[in-house]
Design an enzyme around this catalytic site. Structure first.
Site, PDB file in Angstrom:
ATOM      1  N   HIS A  90       0.854  -1.193   0.000  1.00 19.06           N
ATOM      2  CA  HIS A  90       0.000   0.000   0.000  1.00 19.06           C
ATOM      3  C   HIS A  90       0.889   1.243   0.000  1.00 19.06           C
ATOM      4  CE1 HIS A  90      -3.946  -1.904   1.584  1.00 19.06           C
ATOM      5  NE2 HIS A  90      -3.226  -2.813   0.943  1.00 19.06           N
TER       6      HIS A  90
ATOM      7  N   GLU B 293       1.027   3.837   2.059  1.00 20.02           N
ATOM      8  CA  GLU B 293       1.589   4.167   3.365  1.00 20.02           C
ATOM      9  C   GLU B 293       2.693   3.196   3.763  1.00 20.02           C
ATOM     10  OE1 GLU B 293      -2.790   5.422   3.359  1.00 20.02           O
ATOM     11  OE2 GLU B 293      -1.592   3.772   2.575  1.00 20.02           O
TER      12      GLU B 293
ATOM     13  N   SER C 228      -7.870   8.438   2.757  1.00 20.20           N
ATOM     14  CA  SER C 228      -7.996   7.971   4.135  1.00 20.20           C
ATOM     15  C   SER C 228      -7.404   6.565   4.249  1.00 20.20           C
ATOM     16  CB  SER C 228      -9.479   7.953   4.530  1.00 20.20           C
ATOM     17  OG  SER C 228      -9.640   7.467   5.848  1.00 20.20           O
TER      18      SER C 228
ATOM     19  N   CYS D  88      -6.617   2.791   4.909  1.00 23.24           N
ATOM     20  CA  CYS D  88      -7.409   1.584   5.176  1.00 23.24           C
ATOM     21  C   CYS D  88      -7.059   1.070   6.580  1.00 23.24           C
ATOM     22  CB  CYS D  88      -7.113   0.533   4.107  1.00 23.24           C
ATOM     23  SG  CYS D  88      -5.442  -0.158   4.223  1.00 23.24           S
TER      24      CYS D  88
ATOM     25  N   CYS E 181      -3.330   0.067   6.887  1.00 24.92           N
ATOM     26  CA  CYS E 181      -2.413   1.205   7.027  1.00 24.92           C
ATOM     27  C   CYS E 181      -2.675   1.985   8.311  1.00 24.92           C
ATOM     28  CB  CYS E 181      -2.492   2.091   5.790  1.00 24.92           C
ATOM     29  SG  CYS E 181      -1.887   1.222   4.323  1.00 24.92           S
TER      30      CYS E 181
END
Length: 153
Positions: free
Chosen positions: A60, A62, A85, A87, A90
């Protein structure tokens, strides 16, 4: 961008994450970008969602930025900036390592765990950036299958 140019300005920090998101889109991936900044605004690491490109379900935006930053003694004074935003995966990373602040480009197309994080004292800022919203809306409309896969549906 100079690695200290952000100086904790949310819009400048978001510009780094947006650049990553655009690159991810151009590569055929999910357009989510992120960056981790130090307390002085110095860029520590940047990354994008690379689940498609790398065939890695944990890549991901992040997590990519976090890995790029490398090991730090502590993360409480760092800021994770993400175009979307985060998940639950993360959000868990932010919580696990005690990242002190999260700046979010948008939370309209996806409500991740940012309110949960705020409940633990993480400073959360949602910018509601129009480019971030458009980037995700266009992607979701074009690739609903990939979007559903990315969010685990």
């Amino acid at each position: 961008m100079d690695d200290t140019a952000a100086a904790l300005d949310p819009a400048a920090m978001l510009a780094v994450a947006l650049e990553e998101a655009r690159t991810g889109r151009a590569e055929g991936g999910v357009p989510v970008g992120a960056a981790l900044f130090g307390p002085d605004g110095r860029l520590l690491g940047r990354g994008r969602n690379r689940r498609v490109q790398d065939g890695d379900p944990a890549a991901h935006g992040e997590t990519s930025a976090f890995r790029a930053a490398g090991r730090l003694r502590g993360y409480g004074d760092t800021t994770m900036v993400t175009t979307l935003s985060p998940c639950w995966f993360c959000s868990g990373l932010v919580r696990q390592f005690g990242i002190g602040a999260v700046v979010i480009g948008e939370a309209r197309t996806f409500q991740g765990g940012h309110e949960w994080l705020a409940g633990f004292g993480v400073r959360v800022t949602v910018l509601d950036d129009p480019e971030c919203v458009a980037l995700m809306r266009d992607f979701i409309a074009a690739r609903p299958d990939l979007w559903e896969e990315d969010i685990g549906r």
